[in-house]
Design an enzyme around this catalytic site. Sequence first.
Site, mmCIF file in Angstrom:
data_model
loop_
_atom_site.group_PDB
_atom_site.id
_atom_site.type_symbol
_atom_site.label_atom_id
_atom_site.label_comp_id
_atom_site.label_asym_id
_atom_site.label_seq_id
_atom_site.Cartn_x
_atom_site.Cartn_y
_atom_site.Cartn_z
ATOM 1 C CB CYS A 138 -32.327 30.030 24.827
ATOM 2 S SG CYS A 138 -32.575 29.669 22.827
ATOM 3 C CB CYS A 141 -35.426 28.412 23.512
ATOM 4 S SG CYS A 141 -33.723 27.594 23.062
ATOM 5 C CG ASP A 142 -37.690 29.771 26.477
ATOM 6 O OD1 ASP A 142 -38.161 28.499 25.963
ATOM 7 O OD2 ASP A 142 -36.527 29.554 27.399
#
Length: 326
Positions: A138, A141-142
């Site tokens: 992701c 997300c990261d």
Amino acid sequence: MSELHRTRLLILGAGPAGYTAAIYAARAGLEPLIVAGMQPGGQLTITTEVENYPGFAAPIQGPWLMEQMREQAEHVGARIHHDLITAVDFAAGPPFRCTGDSGDSYEAEAVVIATGAQAKWLGIPGEKELSGFGVSACATCDGFFYRNKDVAVIGGGNSAVEEALYLSNLARHVTLIHRRDTLRAERILQKRLMAKSNVTILWNTLTEQVLAETGGRTPVARGLALRDRDTGRARELAVDGVFVAIGHAPATSLFKGQLDMDAEGYLVTAPDSTRTSRAGIFAAGDVQDRVYRQAVTAAGTGCMAALEAEKFLAEREDAAATAEAA
């Protein structure tokens, strides 16, 4: 001895969607019962630092966030059973019936399905071991953790190209690795990708291993072992982060023939709603979201599902009371 558990609202899954649905349902007096499934907490339990969940100024740990959601759900009255649903019978409901791996049966007047989706993985050495330590599925997300660093994205469809485009605005350089000689992504996405000066595409390239840097206290990804499909030549690519983007698989096989799904297996819900094709069954989170797949959007649809379930149950009760009075 197997038991029969009856509840007004049964929630299948214990991720952000399931816990949020339980919190709202419990506060509405529905006395919800959660069947947690194989991975209580969902994908956040394998996520290390979370920086994009609202309400926390500093990074938090994914497992800790899910623990807090669980405790909040229990605090307001939700019950949690650690069981795995292996069969469902929605056709004759309500009441709807589910069977657990434990042998226990569950009967509910309404159901929220929040079983989620899992990122597809390559299954290569180092991938699982370094998940959260340089390997991610992701970018949203990261990606922030790889500002001005070199990263690789593996895949060739819309997901991979979208991940690469997102990362190109953060990372120093992005290498897209694809096992074929053409991308499967939409033309407009390919055009945008080709216009990026800090993106390189490796065609006809297989990813065979995620390489680890073991000098520190915790192993982290340092690169990839690659092989050219045409020549067989092996090489290594040094990167700081690896993003696997070969798609997601929603956990919906249990509901085939019971509820409408799209071509990829995501549950179909009505526009601006969590209602499925069967009245009284609602779907929340990644099990019906093929676009965003974020913890905060999953939580949002969990809230929606609980509110819609409450309305559904109230209307049933009103109809029953009216029929009885007549």
